[in-house]
Every structure is written in C-alpha cells, then in structure tokens.
Design an enzyme around this catalytic site. Structure first.
Site, short mmCIF file in Angstrom:
data_model
loop_
_atom_site.label_atom_id
_atom_site.label_comp_id
_atom_site.label_asym_id
_atom_site.label_seq_id
_atom_site.Cartn_x
_atom_site.Cartn_y
_atom_site.Cartn_z
N THR A 1 22.60 102.34 -38.83
CA THR A 1 21.78 101.57 -39.76
C THR A 1 22.43 101.48 -41.14
OG1 THR A 1 19.86 102.38 -38.56
CG2 THR A 1 19.44 101.40 -40.70
N VAL A 2 22.78 102.63 -41.71
CA VAL A 2 23.31 102.63 -43.08
C VAL A 2 24.74 102.08 -43.12
CG1 VAL A 2 23.81 104.04 -45.12
CG2 VAL A 2 21.76 104.52 -43.76
N LYS B 1 22.22 113.69 -46.61
CA LYS B 1 21.59 114.76 -47.41
C LYS B 1 21.82 116.15 -46.83
CE LYS B 1 18.09 112.85 -44.95
NZ LYS B 1 17.65 111.51 -44.83
N GLY C 1 16.86 107.06 -51.17
CA GLY C 1 17.41 105.81 -50.63
C GLY C 1 18.05 104.96 -51.71
N GLY D 1 9.93 101.54 -36.28
CA GLY D 1 11.28 102.02 -36.59
C GLY D 1 11.37 102.81 -37.88
N GLU E 1 11.58 108.50 -36.77
CA GLU E 1 12.50 108.75 -35.66
C GLU E 1 11.69 109.08 -34.40
OE1 GLU E 1 15.81 108.79 -36.15
OE2 GLU E 1 15.71 108.56 -38.31
N ASP F 1 13.17 117.08 -44.39
CA ASP F 1 13.94 116.06 -45.09
C ASP F 1 13.65 116.12 -46.61
OD1 ASP F 1 15.38 113.25 -44.92
OD2 ASP F 1 13.56 112.91 -46.08
N LYS G 1 16.08 117.18 -49.98
CA LYS G 1 16.18 116.27 -51.13
C LYS G 1 15.78 116.97 -52.42
CE LYS G 1 15.57 112.07 -48.37
NZ LYS G 1 14.56 111.19 -47.76
N GLY H 1 15.66 102.85 -45.47
CA GLY H 1 15.93 101.49 -44.96
C GLY H 1 17.38 101.11 -45.15
N1 HSE Z 1 13.78 109.72 -42.82
C1 HSE Z 1 13.97 109.48 -44.22
C2 HSE Z 1 12.67 108.97 -44.84
C3 HSE Z 1 15.09 108.48 -44.40
O1 HSE Z 1 11.75 108.62 -44.09
O2 HSE Z 1 12.54 108.94 -46.05
C4 HSE Z 1 15.62 108.40 -45.80
O3 HSE Z 1 16.23 109.60 -46.21
#
Ligand code: HSE
Length: 404
Positions: free
Chosen positions: A11-12, A100, A129, A182, A185, A196, A200, A297
């Site tokens: 994706t990225v 990250k 992001g 989407g 995950e 996550d 961060k 995204g």
């Molecule tokens: N899974 C992460 C989120 C993706 O939903 O923010 C971006 O780091």
C-alpha cells in the site's frame, strides 16, 4: 539526478511511486534536481504494471549500486527492515521509512549511524501518517520544553470508536465493517490492543525529550473492553471515548500511557473523528498546538514518506540533527498518575452509594435509560494506586474508563 529505491510495493510503497510520478515536476523544483525511481524491491511479480521494468528481488542490487542516493522502505516489521536500514546507511545512502516498529526499536542506533555516515535516517510517516509531526518536533518546537503530548494516533481504532459513538453499534459489528473497508487488518490486534499507538507515542516522547523511551515500558490498554453501553453513559455525560497515546512531564518525572479516555468538547481532540488522527502538543512557552489530518492510508502516508525523500535529497551530504540518544528515559510508575475515573458497577445506586462513598469519597452517580441492573459513577481526581485500592474493596465493578 537523485536516484531512489523503494523497498516494498504494498500500500505505502505503491503510494510512494504514485506520489513521485504524479508530482514529479514540483518535487524536482523543490529539490533543485530531478528525481528518478531506479528500483522497486518486492518478492512478488507485477506484470504489466508501471514498475515492471524496475522491479528487483534482491536487496544487494540496490545496496551495491553507487547511483542509489536514497532508500525508501515501506515494508513494516523489523526483519529484514533493520538489516536493510543498517546496510543502506553503511553504504552511504539515506534511509526514509514509514516503519514505526523499526523506528521505535532501533531509532537511536540508526540515527547515530546516519550521523556517522553524514547521511539521514528520516521517519515522518511512522507517526500520524500524512500529518507532519516528526519534523515539527525536531525543527519547529525547538524553543519549548515539551510538557505534554496527547494523540489519537491510530486511525483504525478511531474509526471504530467514532462509529460506536455516533451509531450506537457494538465493537464486533464495527470491527467487521472496518475490516471489510480495508481500514483494519485481518489480524487487528496491533490496532485494537493499542500496540500501534504505543509505538507511536514512544517515538514522539523519545523525540520530545531526546532520550530513548522503550515502548515495552509504556502501560498500554486497547479498546476491546469498550462496549456500546459505555458510549451510552458517555453520551449522557456529554462525552466521547477516544484511544489516547499520552506522555507528560511533571518536574523530573515522565509518564506515558495508552488507554481509552472519556473527553468532552473542551478537549480539541473531541472532534477528531473517523480514520483521522490528531496530536495535541503542549509547550511550556507556546501553550497548545494541534496537528490534525489523515493518520493512515496509501497517499497520505506516501506523502509524508516523499517529504522525507525531498529533505534527504536537499541534504545529500549533510546530516540533519535529530536528538534521540540511546540513553533510556526512565518512565515513572503510572500508579502516581492522576485522573478522574468513570466506573460502571452492578446493582442499584440506592443500595451501593454508601459503600462507594466509603471507598471512593465524593462521587457523582450516572444512570441511562434502558440500562438496567447497573449504574455508573464518576470519581474525583485520584491516583491510579488510590483507584485500584478503592476498586479492589468494592464488589461488582464492571469497567472503568479514565476521564479528562
Ligand atoms: N494501522 C495504523 C492505523 C496504520 O490504523 O492508524 C497507520 O500507522
């Protein structure tokens, strides 16, 4: 000509190729040189795609090519990303990443190596992001002592919480919808358990204080225990529930945690909804500043990665200083952290308020129409340790959520 290689065409990575292709001319103007994607590395084949002729499967092709100035990594995970980052820097290439996990774990080591090599290790996309937050912390908020960072740092969970709040849906229904769209995950654990957001806030806190925050030291609570009933109480109180990554300095003590918080519209993060992220930073002289935008995204994340590419290209032979030493920042035990608590308890207020007052002191009871067999109350400000002691002594507590 600045030659780059992109590691990972997911994706990225595909977003990075798209952003560079779309904005080639304006990017070249900003750099003062043309930019060329010389390689894309992926294990898969992409026949009849725009990268068909530059696709390679072997990292050695990239690292041994002296023409490659900048390696862009969008693979995620630490293996093989860590060895790719190290090798790239050792071969005199700057490294720009959205990863990250890599940054939270190896940030100080890779920054030190980049300084030694007079190259750059840049990671704007690793937090928030597409929102610029790493560069502002390093380069703009430099007159201030950072006192507090509070962020909605995970788009997936913010989407889930917003839907639950606005549409009264339960967690499992919204998670399933988020997966179908989407956003979440197939294995949503890292998002919904707060891992996550934890990585961060570890990155932001490390940069704010210049020392390494080990994400494993951060108390982390996700959103899996939040129910539609909690949102009914929140609505009655004029509040919403948000998953926060928070860190705070109090004198020489540092606190950090990831947990759901109930907030009202006095908090600027109240209106950060859906997959958007928001990060509120408090400086000792500046006061509050808020960063808001697309936290996840393809194109927003790619935009942040490409901004690093531009920075690396503009500083081809100059290391951009970022202060993040490997010396560990000792976090204080959250037992001393203070907040009010929203508490749900089984039974009736008539029967239980006396016992609750004995344990928690002065509290404010709350009930909502249609929710029976239980009620809730809001405590005064108390420490985590005081709360735990009172909660252990009280029968029937269903759940508790911290409150701002
Ligand atoms: N899974 C992460 C989120 C993706 O939903 O923010 C971006 O780091």
């Amino acid at each position: 000509m600045i030659n780059i290689a992109v590691l990972g065409y997911g994706t990225v990575g595909s977003g990075v190729v798209e952003v560079i292709t779309t904005n080639k001319e304006s990017i070249a103007k900003r750099i003062g040189d043309d930019i060329n994607i010389k390689y894309v590395l992926d294990l898969r084949e992409f026949p009849n795609s725009p990268i068909e002729n530059i696709l390679v499967h072997d990292f050695d092709t990239i690292v041994n090519d002296e023409e490659v100035d900048i390696v862009v990594e969008a693979m995620g995970g630490t293996n093989p990303a860590y060895s790719f980052a190290k090798a790239s820097l050792e071969h005199g290439k700057s490294y720009c990443t959205s990863n990250k996990e890599l940054v939270a774990k190896y940030g100080p080591e890779l920054l030190k190596l980049s300084e030694k090599m007079n190259k750059n290790f840049l990671f704007e996309a690793s937090v928030g992001g597409g929102i610029p937050i790493i560069r502002p912390l390093n380069q703009s908020l430099t007159a201030d002592e950072i006192m507090e960072i509070t962020g909605i740092l995970n788009g997936t969970t913010n989407y889930i919480m917003t839907k639950m709040s606005k549409e009264g849906l339960d967690f499992d229904t919204v998670l399933k919808e988020a997966q179908e769209l989407g956003y979440a995950e197939r294995n949503p654990e890292a998002d919904v358990e707060g891992y996550d957001a934890c990585r961060k806030i570890a990155i932001l806190t490390s940069l704010a204080y210049g020392q390494h925050v080990d994400y494993e030291d951060i108390y982390t609570e996700g959103i899996t225990k939040i129910t539609d009933i909690d949102f009914k109480y929140a609505a009655k109180l004029g509040k919403v529930i948000k998953l926060f990554g928070k860190s705070r300095r109090a004198g020489d003590k540092f606190f950090a945690m990831v947990a759901p918080f109930m907030i009202d519209d006095n908090n600027p993060l109240y209106s950060v909804n859906g997959v958007l992220n928001g990060i509120l930073v408090k400086g000792n002289v500046l006061g509050d500043v808020m960063f808001y935008g697309s936290g996840a995204g393809k194109l927003p994340t790619a935009s942040a990665v490409v901004s690093d590419v531009v920075d690396a290209a503009k500083h081809k032979n100059t290391h951009i200083m970022q202060i993040w030493s490997s010396k560990k920042l000792e976090l204080s035990d959250i037992a001393d952290a203070k907040s009010r608590f929203f508490v749900r308890i089984s039974g009736s207020a008539d029967m239980k308020m006396e016992e609750i007052a004995d344990h928690f002191g002065d509290v404010k009871p709350v009930s909502v129409d249609g929710v029976t067999g239980e009620f809730a109350f809001v405590t005064q400000v108390m420490s985590e340790a005081e709360f735990e002691k009172a909660a252990e002594a009280t029968e029937g507590i269903i759940t508790r959520i911290r409150m701002e």
